[in-house]
Design a protein around this motif. Structure first.
Motif: not given
Length: 113
Positions: A4-31
């Protein structure tokens, strides 16, 4: 951590925002490995941003099917064997390409902050 906490974005350009964007973009080995099962259509190559390789898989598979339907079984088996051999070699290619793509994505996301 609770997903659940991975879905929360507090907006802004901080590290949390970057990590959320990165988690969506990364390619997965299983896939990527699951899509390798669809190697005749090059699905794993498309997932890993290699359109030319995916097209070659499609063309090779189509050539094998057309050869078989035209009665040239030996040619069809030879082309099919080449496509299958390439898929076996792609097991290693997937690891190398995933590493390269994910590294590029990390750099892009963190440098854009």
């Amino acid at each position: 951590m609770d997903p659940f906490w991975k879905q929360i974005d507090l907006a802004g350009g901080g590290l949390q925002s970057a990590n959320i964007r990165l988690a969506r973009l990364l390619r997965r080995r299983r896939v990527a490995y699951a899509l390798l099962l669809l190697f005749p259509v090059g699905a794993h190559r498309l997932y890993l941003e290699d359109r030319r390789g995916a097209l070659l898989y499609c063309l090779g598979s189509a050539a094998a099917v057309l050869s078989l339907s035209a009665g040239a079984a030996a040619v069809a088996y030879a082309v099919g064997a080449i496509v299958l051999a390439r898929a076996v070699l792609d097991v290693r290619w997937i690891d190398n390409t995933l590493t390269r793509i994910n590294k590029r994505l990390r750099i892009e996301v963190y440098m854009s902050q």
